[in-house]
Design a protein around this motif. Sequence first.
Motif, PDB file in Angstrom:
ATOM      1  N   UNK A 178       0.797  -1.407  -0.100  1.00 36.25           N
ATOM      2  CA  UNK A 178       0.087  -0.005   0.007  1.00 36.25           C
ATOM      3  C   UNK A 178       1.015   1.382  -0.048  1.00 36.25           C
ATOM      4  N   UNK A 179       2.149   1.190   0.657  1.00 33.02           N
ATOM      5  CA  UNK A 179       2.996   2.303   0.506  1.00 33.02           C
ATOM      6  C   UNK A 179       3.727   2.619  -0.608  1.00 33.02           C
ATOM      7  N   UNK A 180       3.913   1.357  -1.344  1.00 31.63           N
ATOM      8  CA  UNK A 180       4.414   1.650  -2.692  1.00 31.63           C
ATOM      9  C   UNK A 180       3.680   2.026  -3.594  1.00 31.63           C
ATOM     10  N   UNK A 181       2.279   1.855  -3.488  1.00 30.07           N
ATOM     11  CA  UNK A 181       1.429   2.223  -4.434  1.00 30.07           C
ATOM     12  C   UNK A 181       0.686   3.765  -3.930  1.00 30.07           C
ATOM     13  N   UNK A 182       1.174   4.328  -3.030  1.00 32.74           N
ATOM     14  CA  UNK A 182       0.943   5.620  -2.484  1.00 32.74           C
ATOM     15  C   UNK A 182      -0.640   5.661  -1.746  1.00 32.74           C
ATOM     16  N   UNK A 183      -1.164   4.309  -1.397  1.00 27.89           N
ATOM     17  CA  UNK A 183      -2.374   4.291  -0.660  1.00 27.89           C
ATOM     18  C   UNK A 183      -2.309   4.847   0.597  1.00 27.89           C
ATOM     19  N   UNK A 184      -1.245   4.505   1.302  1.00 26.89           N
ATOM     20  CA  UNK A 184      -0.791   4.885   2.699  1.00 26.89           C
ATOM     21  C   UNK A 184       0.518   5.836   2.424  1.00 26.89           C
TER      22      UNK A 184
END
Length: 233
Positions: A178-184
């Motif tokens: 999720x961080x790598x995909x900018x969700x978080x």
Amino acid sequence: MALEKFADIYQRAAKRKGGVKQLESILATPLSKEAIASIPNDRWLSAFSMKVFQSGISWKVVRNKWPQFEEVFFGFKIEPLLMMSDEQWDDKAADTRIIRHHTKVKSIRANAQMIYEASLKHGSFGQMVANWPDDDITGLWSYLKKQGQRLGGNTGPYSLRQLGVDTFILSKDVEAYLRSNKVIEGGRDTKRSLDSVNQAFAHWQKESGRSLTHISQVIAFSGGDNRVQSPIE
């Protein structure tokens, strides 16, 4: 927020796990709302207590000791526990049959009170959980954190998953994705981050027709180090 298609995430997870059949065999299916509603209050308290004690301790060690916990704490029956005095709780915390950790033992009392109060309002704790809005699972996490004790972070979500509640879990692999995909972006447990995660999972659920549990596990299996069959998240 541009999200990766769930079908692509799924194919990557299947490839890492040795194929679709192998991937499907290790996905945990959540219980129905009717089954969740029928779970007795004592099983909720037992599950919450187990996860509290497993925090920072070997999960296997806690599981092996759990029959003694059940014995010491009256099968986690709510009413007998809430009738105990402070001195009796101190005695329980010192009992050599369990893992002696005073503050964790005291959390059993606080979480029993949470379950009792929810039952007065909703009929039972299980009925409250079963009727919780599907699109606000992190709201249930927040409830456990605020109304209970030591149920923040992943402790509450893991407890829910253990009892078959349909929830995603922000495990290390899921959070990394999720961080790598900018969700978080920023703190994981901020309202902004949790709202963003809720929206992403709602999108994938609508796209795939899958449970939050399946989506969460597939994401976990699509990256990280778990290229072979491993414990669910």
